[in-house]
Design a protein around this motif. Structure first.
Motif, short mmCIF file in Angstrom:
data_model
loop_
_atom_site.label_atom_id
_atom_site.label_comp_id
_atom_site.label_asym_id
_atom_site.label_seq_id
_atom_site.Cartn_x
_atom_site.Cartn_y
_atom_site.Cartn_z
N ILE A 120 88.47 60.49 16.54
CA ILE A 120 87.88 60.10 15.26
C ILE A 120 86.49 59.54 15.50
O ILE A 120 86.28 58.72 16.40
N LEU A 121 85.55 59.97 14.69
CA LEU A 121 84.21 59.40 14.72
C LEU A 121 84.10 58.39 13.60
O LEU A 121 84.38 58.70 12.44
N ILE B 120 86.96 73.26 10.56
CA ILE B 120 88.35 72.78 10.69
C ILE B 120 88.33 71.28 11.01
O ILE B 120 89.08 70.51 10.42
N ALA B 121 87.46 70.88 11.93
CA ALA B 121 87.37 69.47 12.30
C ALA B 121 86.98 68.61 11.09
O ALA B 121 87.56 67.55 10.87
N LYS B 122 86.03 69.08 10.30
CA LYS B 122 85.64 68.33 9.10
C LYS B 122 86.80 68.24 8.12
O LYS B 122 87.04 67.19 7.53
N ALA B 123 87.52 69.34 7.94
CA ALA B 123 88.67 69.36 7.02
C ALA B 123 89.75 68.39 7.48
O ALA B 123 90.45 67.79 6.67
N LEU B 124 89.87 68.22 8.80
CA LEU B 124 90.89 67.33 9.36
C LEU B 124 90.35 65.92 9.63
O LEU B 124 91.07 65.09 10.15
N ASP B 125 89.08 65.71 9.30
CA ASP B 125 88.44 64.41 9.48
C ASP B 125 88.51 63.94 10.93
O ASP B 125 88.89 62.80 11.21
N ILE B 126 88.16 64.85 11.83
CA ILE B 126 88.16 64.53 13.26
C ILE B 126 86.84 64.95 13.89
O ILE B 126 86.08 65.73 13.32
N ASN B 127 86.61 64.45 15.07
CA ASN B 127 85.43 64.79 15.86
C ASN B 127 85.58 66.22 16.37
O ASN B 127 86.53 66.52 17.08
N GLN C 85 88.26 84.64 20.92
CA GLN C 85 86.90 84.12 20.79
C GLN C 85 86.85 83.08 19.67
O GLN C 85 86.70 83.43 18.51
N LEU C 86 86.97 81.82 20.03
CA LEU C 86 86.89 80.76 19.02
C LEU C 86 85.45 80.67 18.52
O LEU C 86 84.51 80.67 19.31
N LYS C 87 85.29 80.58 17.21
CA LYS C 87 83.96 80.51 16.62
C LYS C 87 83.62 79.05 16.35
O LYS C 87 84.38 78.34 15.68
N LEU C 88 82.49 78.61 16.87
CA LEU C 88 82.07 77.23 16.75
C LEU C 88 81.95 76.78 15.28
O LEU C 88 82.45 75.70 14.94
N PRO C 89 81.34 77.58 14.38
CA PRO C 89 81.26 77.13 12.98
C PRO C 89 82.64 76.93 12.34
O PRO C 89 82.83 76.01 11.54
N VAL C 90 83.60 77.78 12.70
CA VAL C 90 84.96 77.64 12.16
C VAL C 90 85.62 76.38 12.73
O VAL C 90 86.25 75.60 11.99
N SER D 177 98.70 69.53 15.15
CA SER D 177 99.26 68.18 15.08
C SER D 177 98.50 67.32 14.08
O SER D 177 99.09 66.55 13.34
N ARG D 178 97.18 67.46 14.05
CA ARG D 178 96.39 66.68 13.09
C ARG D 178 96.67 67.14 11.66
O ARG D 178 96.78 66.32 10.75
N ARG D 179 96.80 68.45 11.46
CA ARG D 179 97.09 68.98 10.12
C ARG D 179 98.42 68.43 9.62
O ARG D 179 98.54 67.97 8.49
#
Length: 178
Positions: free
Chosen positions: A73-74, A54-61, A45-50, A12-14
């Motif tokens: 949003i931060l 993704i969060a940085k690319a989407l500008d979200i927390n 298994q979701l990877k924390l660094p990924v 949804s953010r993308r």
């Protein structure tokens, strides 16, 4: 929070940012199919660094992706993160632009220039330098108009034809201007 809900938040953010899977994948440094699997919730298994990338690319927390009680949003993203985000967006723009032929590039330039005339798309410039106000000149005061300087090229001045000719000769003298 389950992987499906995390994926729905990413997707949804993308879409809200009008970004493609490939654009996010390029920023994150993974394949488009990986982003798609994150969005579909099919990665076990979701990877924390990924997730953080993704969060940085989407500008979200990043915490918002995995917790219901976290803000999306931060407001305190540091300057270097904002610069990285801006650079990523510019890379996406350049990548898309470079895929165009000459006609497409010209059209893209026109459209981007058009957007700069629409206030809702323009970033507010906080670096505007206020120039000092011009002081009123003496000759601008009522009754002192006679103090207004008269330039030599002013035909309304009190100059002889000889003085005008002298000025014209100077203007035409190429050796004088070297």
């Amino acid at each position: 929070m389950d992987n499906k809900k995390i994926g729905n938040r990413i997707k949804s953010r993308r879409k809200e940012l009008n970004l493609t899977l490939k654009q996010i994948a390029d920023i994150v440094g993974v394949a488009s199919s990986t982003i798609q699997r994150y969005e579909n919730g099919t990665i076990s298994q979701l990877k924390l660094p990924v997730l953080e990338s993704i969060a940085k690319a989407l500008d979200i927390n990043p915490t918002w992706l995995v917790r219901d009680d976290a803000p999306m949003i931060l407001n305190h993203l540091n300057k270097s993160e904002n610069i990285k985000k801006q650079n990523s967006l510019e890379l996406i723009l350049l990548d898309s632009f470079n895929k165009l032929n000459k006609e497409g590039k010209n059209e893209a330039i026109k459209r981007v220039e058009e957007l700069t005339y629409i206030s809702k798309y323009i970033e507010e410039n906080t670096n505007v330098i206020e120039l000092p106000k011009r002081e009123k000149q003496v000759w601008e005061e009522p009754g002192k108009e006679h103090l207004m300087p008269i330039a030599s090229h002013d035909r309304n001045g009190e100059f002889t034809e000889e003085e005008y000719q002298h000025d014209d000769d100077l203007m035409d003298d190429e050796d004088f201007w070297k």
